[in-house]
Design a protein around this motif. Sequence first.
Motif, mmCIF file in Angstrom:
data_model
loop_
_atom_site.group_PDB
_atom_site.id
_atom_site.type_symbol
_atom_site.label_atom_id
_atom_site.label_comp_id
_atom_site.label_asym_id
_atom_site.label_seq_id
_atom_site.Cartn_x
_atom_site.Cartn_y
_atom_site.Cartn_z
ATOM 1 N N PRO A 4 0.976 -1.449 0.186
ATOM 2 C CA PRO A 4 0.374 0.013 -0.342
ATOM 3 C C PRO A 4 0.848 1.390 0.345
ATOM 4 C CG PRO A 4 -0.080 -0.763 1.958
ATOM 5 C CD PRO A 4 0.841 -1.593 0.926
ATOM 6 N N PRO A 5 0.569 2.692 -0.515
ATOM 7 C CA PRO A 5 1.258 3.908 -0.676
ATOM 8 C C PRO A 5 1.469 3.515 0.830
ATOM 9 C CG PRO A 5 -0.970 4.414 -1.521
ATOM 10 C CD PRO A 5 -0.783 2.862 -0.820
ATOM 11 N N SER A 6 2.823 4.284 1.029
ATOM 12 C CA SER A 6 3.491 5.238 2.335
ATOM 13 C C SER A 6 2.750 6.854 2.684
ATOM 14 C CB SER A 6 4.731 5.134 2.515
ATOM 15 O OG SER A 6 5.285 6.211 0.978
ATOM 16 N N VAL A 44 8.954 -0.573 -11.205
ATOM 17 C CA VAL A 44 8.801 -1.889 -10.212
ATOM 18 C C VAL A 44 9.919 -1.968 -9.930
ATOM 19 C CG1 VAL A 44 7.713 -4.102 -10.219
ATOM 20 C CG2 VAL A 44 6.745 -2.538 -11.037
ATOM 21 N N GLU A 45 10.966 -2.468 -11.389
ATOM 22 C CA GLU A 45 12.046 -2.811 -10.848
ATOM 23 C C GLU A 45 12.859 -1.860 -9.689
ATOM 24 O OE1 GLU A 45 13.288 -4.114 -15.463
ATOM 25 O OE2 GLU A 45 13.492 -1.007 -15.106
ATOM 26 N N ASN A 46 12.778 -0.451 -10.089
ATOM 27 C CA ASN A 46 13.881 -0.075 -9.103
ATOM 28 C C ASN A 46 12.910 0.864 -7.343
ATOM 29 O OD1 ASN A 46 15.995 0.934 -10.450
ATOM 30 N ND2 ASN A 46 14.576 1.347 -11.886
ATOM 31 N N ARG A 47 11.335 0.455 -7.695
ATOM 32 C CA ARG A 47 11.058 0.194 -6.875
ATOM 33 C C ARG A 47 10.773 2.159 -6.910
ATOM 34 N NH1 ARG A 47 6.531 -3.315 -7.233
ATOM 35 N NH2 ARG A 47 7.825 -5.342 -6.085
ATOM 36 N N VAL A 48 10.755 2.757 -7.511
ATOM 37 C CA VAL A 48 11.034 4.003 -7.355
ATOM 38 C C VAL A 48 9.627 4.441 -8.580
ATOM 39 C CG1 VAL A 48 12.171 6.010 -8.238
ATOM 40 C CG2 VAL A 48 13.117 4.571 -7.317
ATOM 41 N N PRO A 49 8.415 5.240 -7.684
ATOM 42 C CA PRO A 49 7.183 6.117 -8.422
ATOM 43 C C PRO A 49 7.162 7.106 -9.723
ATOM 44 C CG PRO A 49 7.463 6.869 -6.307
ATOM 45 C CD PRO A 49 8.772 6.301 -5.933
ATOM 46 N N MET A 50 7.349 7.000 -10.535
ATOM 47 C CA MET A 50 7.495 8.180 -12.049
ATOM 48 C C MET A 50 6.192 9.112 -11.696
ATOM 49 S SD MET A 50 8.372 7.148 -15.283
ATOM 50 C CE MET A 50 9.872 5.985 -14.846
ATOM 51 N N VAL A 68 1.671 10.457 -23.706
ATOM 52 C CA VAL A 68 0.787 9.463 -22.730
ATOM 53 C C VAL A 68 1.026 10.301 -21.428
ATOM 54 C CG1 VAL A 68 -0.961 8.565 -20.808
ATOM 55 C CG2 VAL A 68 -0.625 7.934 -23.088
ATOM 56 N N SER A 69 0.297 11.258 -20.471
ATOM 57 C CA SER A 69 0.952 12.656 -19.070
ATOM 58 C C SER A 69 0.751 10.627 -17.631
ATOM 59 C CB SER A 69 1.267 13.113 -18.745
ATOM 60 O OG SER A 69 2.311 14.253 -19.845
ATOM 61 N N CYS A 70 1.626 10.642 -16.859
ATOM 62 C CA CYS A 70 0.776 9.907 -16.312
ATOM 63 C C CYS A 70 1.522 9.844 -14.541
ATOM 64 C CB CYS A 70 0.627 8.248 -16.751
ATOM 65 S SG CYS A 70 1.608 7.782 -16.559
ATOM 66 N N PHE A 71 1.291 9.517 -13.793
ATOM 67 C CA PHE A 71 1.726 8.803 -12.547
ATOM 68 C C PHE A 71 1.773 6.953 -12.646
ATOM 69 C CE2 PHE A 71 0.600 13.318 -12.016
ATOM 70 C CZ PHE A 71 1.035 14.165 -11.137
ATOM 71 N N ILE A 72 2.716 6.741 -11.832
ATOM 72 C CA ILE A 72 3.146 5.305 -11.653
ATOM 73 C C ILE A 72 3.319 5.160 -10.230
ATOM 74 C CG2 ILE A 72 3.926 3.357 -12.663
ATOM 75 C CD1 ILE A 72 4.696 5.189 -15.196
ATOM 76 N N ASP A 73 2.879 4.378 -9.622
ATOM 77 C CA ASP A 73 3.185 4.255 -8.187
ATOM 78 C C ASP A 73 4.788 3.513 -8.207
ATOM 79 O OD1 ASP A 73 2.277 1.517 -8.341
ATOM 80 O OD2 ASP A 73 0.509 2.492 -7.067
ATOM 81 N N SER A 74 5.177 2.854 -7.195
ATOM 82 C CA SER A 74 5.862 1.604 -7.472
ATOM 83 C C SER A 74 5.655 0.406 -7.457
ATOM 84 C CB SER A 74 7.375 2.078 -5.863
ATOM 85 O OG SER A 74 6.238 1.771 -4.828
ATOM 86 N N ASN A 75 5.105 0.298 -7.222
ATOM 87 C CA ASN A 75 4.236 -1.526 -8.116
ATOM 88 C C ASN A 75 3.744 -1.437 -9.441
ATOM 89 O OD1 ASN A 75 4.290 -1.935 -5.254
ATOM 90 N ND2 ASN A 75 1.721 -1.169 -4.756
ATOM 91 N N GLY A 76 4.451 0.051 -9.749
ATOM 92 C CA GLY A 76 3.683 -0.031 -10.967
ATOM 93 C C GLY A 76 2.456 -0.212 -12.126
ATOM 94 N N ARG A 77 1.275 0.742 -10.728
ATOM 95 C CA ARG A 77 0.437 0.819 -11.670
ATOM 96 C C ARG A 77 -0.192 2.580 -11.680
ATOM 97 N NH1 ARG A 77 -4.738 2.305 -8.361
ATOM 98 N NH2 ARG A 77 -2.813 2.889 -6.097
ATOM 99 N N ILE A 78 -0.246 2.663 -13.007
ATOM 100 C CA ILE A 78 -0.920 3.201 -13.186
ATOM 101 C C ILE A 78 -2.036 4.207 -11.742
ATOM 102 C CG2 ILE A 78 -1.849 5.458 -15.631
ATOM 103 C CD1 ILE A 78 0.820 2.896 -15.552
#
Length: 573
Positions: free
Chosen positions: A233-235, A484-490, A498-508
């Motif tokens: 879950p998100p921190s 996901v590879e780095n566990r760093v959100p983007m 496509v502009s978006c936010f991706i969490d560290s689980n790879g979810r858009i």
Amino acid sequence: MARFQSNADRIASPQVRSVSFHFALAALSMLLLGLAFPSPGWWPLAHIALVPMTLMASWADRGKRLFWTSFVASYLWWLVMLGWLIGVTGGGYAALAAYMALYYPAFLLLWRLIDRRHQWPAAITVPLVFVSLEYIRGTFLQGGMAWFGLGHSQAPYLPSHGNRWLIQVADLAGDWTISFVVAATNGFIVDLIRASLTPSHNRSRLRALLPSTILWLLIFGGTLFYGVANTRPPSNNTVPVAVIQTNISQNNKLSPTTEQMVADWQRLIELTRQAIAHDPKPLIIVWPETVVPFPVNPEQRAVYERQRADGTGGNELLFHEAISALALEQRVHLFVGSGAVLPDTHPRQRLNSVFHYLPTGEQSPDWYSKIDRVPFGEYIPWVENWPWLKALFLKYLSPYGPGNDYSLTPGDRRVVFTVPRDSDSIRVTAPICFEDAFARSCLALCYDRSGKRSDIMLNLTNDGWYPGTDQGLQHVQMAAIRSVENRVPMARSVNTGVSCFIDSNGRIVSIVEKEGRVQEVDGLAVHTMAIDSRSTLFGKVGTGPVFVLMCVMFLLAAESLSKRPSFRGPPKR
């Protein structure tokens, strides 16, 4: 027509001579693979897509026929899937498709070689060979071409896709880990089909299939378990960020009129002010790649200042001054994409860069320039010291036209930006353009020998080169796996989308959307990004495990070849 051996112990390996049957199986695999990627993105099809062509490799009468028929089908597939490159470089598009098309025939021949020599379960030999070749094509020869990795098909590209458990294993050994799992399922189905054709009692069939079943259950079941256990879950450690999506056509960027340039700039500022008015107010605002019309690096600004002083310059400095004033007025951190020019070098060096404007209005002394450039798109490989040959490349492969040397100089530092907060600082890295499509690029930005060094990634991209195509959605899938590879959100700020936010689980988790469209529209999105404290095995060991896998595959192939196996007729099982 297909001819089956009369010998009972060879019924499991029918001897196929028909060219049309070769094409039918190869075409079926290509069709299933194509449908697994956006769009329509029917990702489960990737788990069966390799089955028809792998069976063809098992049953083919001759290796030569297997090679050329699969090459033709593969070449047509790459021409379709890379169709978004036509408008950029027609000659490069055809040449790249031909090169990429070699990998599927190579997979079939190498797998056939190892399978005939060792007769191991395909559930292990198919991923062994396929992933090794996928690693080679995505890593070597001018940085490789990682697009359409088998594992990429499993990643989401829209918020409605939710969590994807299978992609969580990317933090172990990169996206090749996902490809391995998907290829293993294909191999297991091949084993199942071949066992069903064996003329023996049910117990014998089950006994023959048992090793493959155990292997597949361990691989696939373990992946699902790992995915569920590692989807966090998100921190509570968060930072509000805004991404701006412009919708500037590439023609306007390459040859803008003054009126169009002013209109595009005013719209960019308008969207930025709308983002600043959001509640909560974003601490960081991200603009797309090269959205600033003129270079804003200190060296080139000094040139503009001298030109302004002696009355020979134009309005180039106004853009830097406007960005600085906006950051100061609104007290935000602005990350902007701009070209950079080093005027005192010979020849003059051009770079593709990200600049950080502080809430004080100052430009940070740290700025990052793209290191991993796109071959032919941002430089011409191999021919730099051959002017006449380079001229031919520019004429036939350049997206800018003959005589226009558009080569970019690579950056020399993987910069980590610092964004101060009340009690601590956020560490920011900024892969540019296709750098988020390559595992090695984001890995080098997010980790070094001391460990994890990035809290969030900001990807600045211009996908205006590929309007009306699925390229942007495919790009999002690879970006999701990088997180996901780095566990760093983007956070991705992309001209035309496509502009978006991706969490560290790879979810858009958020996306720029207007009237149901995510591409060829402008807009903004604001999201509170959750920082993930986890470090990954991939961050520590990199591509080492995949490299070892490749070496094992080649050793097996060399050993199999040394036994001089026959490529004609069915194997003796």
